[in-house]
Design an enzyme around this catalytic site. Structure first.
Site, PDB file in Angstrom:
ATOM      1  N   ASP A 133       0.782  -1.238   0.000  1.00 10.60           N
ATOM      2  CA  ASP A 133       0.000   0.000   0.000  1.00 10.60           C
ATOM      3  C   ASP A 133       0.817   1.294   0.000  1.00 10.60           C
ATOM      4  OD1 ASP A 133      -2.428   1.364  -0.050  1.00 10.60           O
ATOM      5  OD2 ASP A 133      -2.472   1.589   2.110  1.00 10.60           O
ATOM      6  N   CYS A 193     -23.624  -1.199  -2.175  1.00 12.84           N
ATOM      7  CA  CYS A 193     -22.514  -0.340  -1.760  1.00 12.84           C
ATOM      8  C   CYS A 193     -22.715   1.094  -2.230  1.00 12.84           C
ATOM      9  CB  CYS A 193     -21.188  -0.896  -2.268  1.00 12.84           C
ATOM     10  SG  CYS A 193     -21.041  -1.003  -4.074  1.00 12.84           S
ATOM     11  N   CYS A 243     -19.716   1.435   2.571  1.00 13.34           N
ATOM     12  CA  CYS A 243     -19.815   0.662   1.326  1.00 13.34           C
ATOM     13  C   CYS A 243     -19.301  -0.757   1.507  1.00 13.34           C
ATOM     14  CB  CYS A 243     -19.099   1.375   0.181  1.00 13.34           C
ATOM     15  SG  CYS A 243     -17.303   1.512   0.348  1.00 13.34           S
ATOM     16  N   CYS A 247     -21.802  -4.783   1.487  1.00 14.49           N
ATOM     17  CA  CYS A 247     -21.616  -5.811   0.462  1.00 14.49           C
ATOM     18  C   CYS A 247     -22.156  -7.173   0.909  1.00 14.49           C
ATOM     19  CB  CYS A 247     -20.139  -5.945   0.108  1.00 14.49           C
ATOM     20  SG  CYS A 247     -19.826  -7.166  -1.191  1.00 14.49           S
TER      21      CYS A 247
END
Length: 345
Positions: A133, A193, A243, A247
């Site tokens: 990341d 979402c 969001c 799911c």
């Protein structure tokens, strides 16, 4: 390179605690550069200038490390033990994104990646690079190309095997490995979402306007949030999980393997009044080992003050008033806004 080597590498990764691992080639995501160009051209990246500056690497893993022959994409679960949306009902407490309620995942996942990579070097004499990341790597696109899952309408990776509560890590290697089949989209007609987003940050399915995303506004953005958006933040003070939590594929979510990624009790629903009074030193101590620490006291307290302004609690007016002349102008602005919001309560 034999399939046995690939199987041994993935088995080693799973033994280290990753929930899934797949392989793709560095040239597996040719579509990403065009998508990045469109994203930046639209201004959807907001203040994240680094996305524009390193698009060539992010869009082409081969440019990042030309010697790489295979990319091993690994997923690590951080599935919450509690309902992450429940805290939204407690207006005098702060809502912190699930991923930030435990230890900093950069440290946890990277150490695990390094152990796998070190073993690969010892076993096969290959070269490796690991990424979590912090480098210009399109992890989600690579994960879909490797078959780990697909990027849903919320733009995050999700899977029929482990839902969407996962961190992604990448091991680039000079080892030649057979790629796995890419995953295809399984979102169908679902819009859960998209409709869950408090700020309508999705101009269309699979498109995110970061300038309206609460995660961006509370973490990446360092200025005063637009007046129109402040009430929509609610009590979300670091990130947003709406969001992700919406799911339906999360019915297959896998429990986190590493207890360090589980929530600290004091970060599940911390009182806003206690967070607002943190000075820089106290902030650093309280969030030691947490990813929250990287945004600094000023940005964090700004977020807390927006939440106080949205609380409707007259009891918190004094807390906000005490920061109306804060040395940081953005914090002071947030405090004055909060006081004004609570003036009739």
């Amino acid at each position: 390179m034999s399939d046995g080597v690939k199987a041994d590498v993935i088995a080693r990764a799973l033994g280290e605690g990753f929930v899934a691992g797949k392989v793709c080639k560095p040239n597996a995501i040719p579509q990403v550069m065009e998508r990045l160009d469109a994203f930046v051209a639209s201004g959807f990246h907001g203040q994240m200038g680094w996305m524009a500056e390193r698009m060539n690497w992010r869009g082409d893993p081969q440019a990042l490390w030309p010697e790489a022959r295979s990319i091993i994409m690994l997923a690590e679960s951080y599935t919450p033990e509690h309902d992450p949306t429940e805290v939204l009902e407690y207006v005098d407490r702060g809502a912190i994104s699930v991923y930030a309620q435990g230890r900093d995942y950069h440290d946890v996942v990277k150490k695990r990646l390094k152990r796998v990579a070190r073993w690969m070097v010892e076993q096969y004499g290959c070269e490796v690079k690991v990424f979590v990341d912090t480098a210009p790597v399109s992890e989600k696109a690579l994960a879909q190309a490797a078959g780990l899952g697909w990027q849903g309408k919320h733009t995050n990776l999700l899977s029929r095997d482990f839902g969407n509560w996962v961190f992604l890590g990448a091991i680039f290697t000079t080892l030649e490995m057979a790629p796995d089949p890419a995953e295809v989209d399984h979102c169908g007609s679902c819009r859960a979402c998209l409709t869950a987003c408090p700020t309508e940050a999705f101009p269309a399915p699979y498109q995110l306007d970061a300038r309206r995303c609460i995660s961006y506004l509370t973490i990446e953005y360092d200025g005063p949030v637009e007046l129109e958006l402040r009430p929509k933040l609610g009590n979300r003070i670091y990130g947003c999980d709406d969001c992700l939590a919406a799911c339906p594929w999360n019915k297959f979510a896998v429990a986190a393997h590493d207890i360090r990624l589980l929530a600290r009790d004091d970060l599940v629903a911390p009182p806003l009044a206690e967070l607002a009074v943190l000075d820089d030193a106290a902030f650093r101590v309280f969030f030691s080992g947490s990813p929250i620490k990287r945004i600094g006291r000023n940005r964090f307290v700004r977020n807390v003050l927006y939440a106080i302004g949205n609380s409707g609690s007259a009891a918190l007016r004094g807390t906000a008033q005490a920061l109306a002349d804060d040395a940081d102008p953005v914090v002071a602005d947030a405090a004055r806004w909060a006081v004004a919001q609570l003036s009739d309560n």
